[in-house]
Design an enzyme around this catalytic site. Structure first.
Site, PDB file in Angstrom:
ATOM      1  N   SER A   1       0.946  -1.184  -0.180  1.00 47.77           N
ATOM      2  CA  SER A   1       0.077   0.081  -0.131  1.00 47.77           C
ATOM      3  C   SER A   1       0.822   1.178  -0.047  1.00 47.77           C
ATOM      4  O   SER A   1       0.412   2.336  -0.472  1.00 47.77           O
ATOM      5  CB  SER A   1      -0.751  -0.072   1.251  1.00 47.77           C
ATOM      6  OG  SER A   1      -0.270  -0.038   2.324  1.00 47.77           O
TER       7      SER A   1
ATOM      8  N   GLY B   1      -1.732  -4.198   1.036  1.00 47.74           N
ATOM      9  CA  GLY B   1      -1.957  -5.328   2.325  1.00 47.74           C
ATOM     10  C   GLY B   1      -0.936  -6.483   1.837  1.00 47.74           C
ATOM     11  O   GLY B   1      -1.046  -7.527   2.356  1.00 47.74           O
TER      12      GLY B   1
ATOM     13  N   ASN C   1       4.015  -5.329   5.703  1.00 45.50           N
ATOM     14  CA  ASN C   1       2.795  -6.190   6.537  1.00 45.50           C
ATOM     15  C   ASN C   1       3.193  -7.155   6.882  1.00 45.50           C
ATOM     16  O   ASN C   1       2.438  -7.830   7.974  1.00 45.50           O
ATOM     17  CB  ASN C   1       1.783  -6.413   5.098  1.00 45.50           C
ATOM     18  CG  ASN C   1       1.301  -5.301   4.544  1.00 45.50           C
ATOM     19  OD1 ASN C   1       0.692  -4.271   5.391  1.00 45.50           O
ATOM     20  ND2 ASN C   1       1.138  -4.925   3.428  1.00 45.50           N
TER      21      ASN C   1
ATOM     22  N   ASP D   1      -4.207   7.604   9.626  1.00 44.63           N
ATOM     23  CA  ASP D   1      -3.800   6.281  10.381  1.00 44.63           C
ATOM     24  C   ASP D   1      -2.011   6.371  10.967  1.00 44.63           C
ATOM     25  O   ASP D   1      -1.580   5.330  11.337  1.00 44.63           O
ATOM     26  CB  ASP D   1      -3.814   5.142   9.283  1.00 44.63           C
ATOM     27  CG  ASP D   1      -3.146   5.522   8.011  1.00 44.63           C
ATOM     28  OD1 ASP D   1      -1.998   6.265   7.946  1.00 44.63           O
ATOM     29  OD2 ASP D   1      -3.295   4.505   7.049  1.00 44.63           O
TER      30      ASP D   1
ATOM     31  N   HIS E   1       0.506   5.875   6.323  1.00 49.22           N
ATOM     32  CA  HIS E   1       0.592   6.237   4.980  1.00 49.22           C
ATOM     33  C   HIS E   1       0.732   7.618   4.656  1.00 49.22           C
ATOM     34  O   HIS E   1      -0.010   8.363   5.127  1.00 49.22           O
ATOM     35  CB  HIS E   1      -0.551   5.557   4.116  1.00 49.22           C
ATOM     36  CG  HIS E   1      -0.869   4.179   4.263  1.00 49.22           C
ATOM     37  ND1 HIS E   1      -1.494   3.823   5.320  1.00 49.22           N
ATOM     38  CD2 HIS E   1      -0.466   3.297   3.552  1.00 49.22           C
ATOM     39  CE1 HIS E   1      -1.678   1.981   4.987  1.00 49.22           C
ATOM     40  NE2 HIS E   1      -0.812   1.890   4.083  1.00 49.22           N
TER      41      HIS E   1
END
Length: 216
Positions: free
Chosen positions: A45, A82, A111, A192, A195
């Site tokens: 991502s 992801g 991840n 978040d 990102h």
């Protein structure tokens, strides 16, 4: 006059002309594509442009940055939000087959780390991808990540060390930490706190462009 026969001949000529036109167009498109080598970005991502417009993600900015520096490449962004190294390893052979890149940027592992998966497994997967790209004739640049300290000193140390170790083993290029240009700018992160926002993407692209310069 046989109108049916005449119309049939007209239809055949039209089809042949259309086929010829499509053939020229196809060859022209192939020639244009062949004019610039392909740079494949294969990540998660952080490269896919999560939370921002796809055309604002750093791989898109990278293509502009390279062209500005006199190194035009067609940048193909095959990143998936992801994605883990396991998933990436599964998709990678097909991506190489389709895009036939001259240079591959691999940005995976974050991840795996966030899920606390074994570093040894992630390292093995990344190594397999690097080897596959090199076997296909592509140069490889590896982009690393770092884990926050709450994952424990041993895990964070081993995770960060994975990238330079792989770069050394396979003689690949290396960017140790993708978020290095933005990590000290809280305003450059989405809510978040993982990102980067659109405004941060040019800084990341500029860093990557500088780091991959010896491979171009």
């Amino acid at each position: 006059m046989d109108m049916g026969n005449q119309m049939g001949k007209v239809w055949v000529r039209a089809v042949l002309q259309l086929m010829a036109f499509c053939g020229v167009a196809l060859l022209g498109g192939q020639a244009m594509a062949a004019g610039k080598p392909v740079l494949l970005v294969f990540g998660d991502s952080l490269s896919a442009g999560y939370g921002i417009a796809a055309n604002q993600a750093w791989p898109v900015r990278l293509e502009t940055e390279l062209a500005r520096g006199g190194k035009p490449y067609t940048v193909v962004n095959a990143s998936v939000s992801g994605e883990t190294t396991d998933g990436g390893l599964t998709r990678f052979p097909q991506a190489l087959k389709i895009h036939k890149p001259k240079l591959v940027i691999i940005e995976l592992g974050a991840n795996d780390g966030l899920r606390g998966l074994p570093v040894a497994k992630a390292k093995s997967n990344l190594g397999a991808m690097i080897a596959a790209a090199q076997k296909a004739g592509a140069r490889v640049h590896l982009v690393g990540m770092q884990m926050p300290p709450n994952y424990g000193p041993d895990y964070t140390r081993d995770f960060a060390a994975m990238y330079p170790a792989l770069a050394k083993q396979y003689r690949a290029g290396l960017t140790p930490f993708l978020l290095a240009p933005v990590i000290k700018r809280p305003d450059w992160f989405q809510p978040d706190q993982l990102h980067p926002v659109a405004e941060a993407q040019p800084a990341i692209a500029a860093m990557i462009a500088k780091d991959i310069a010896p491979l171009l």
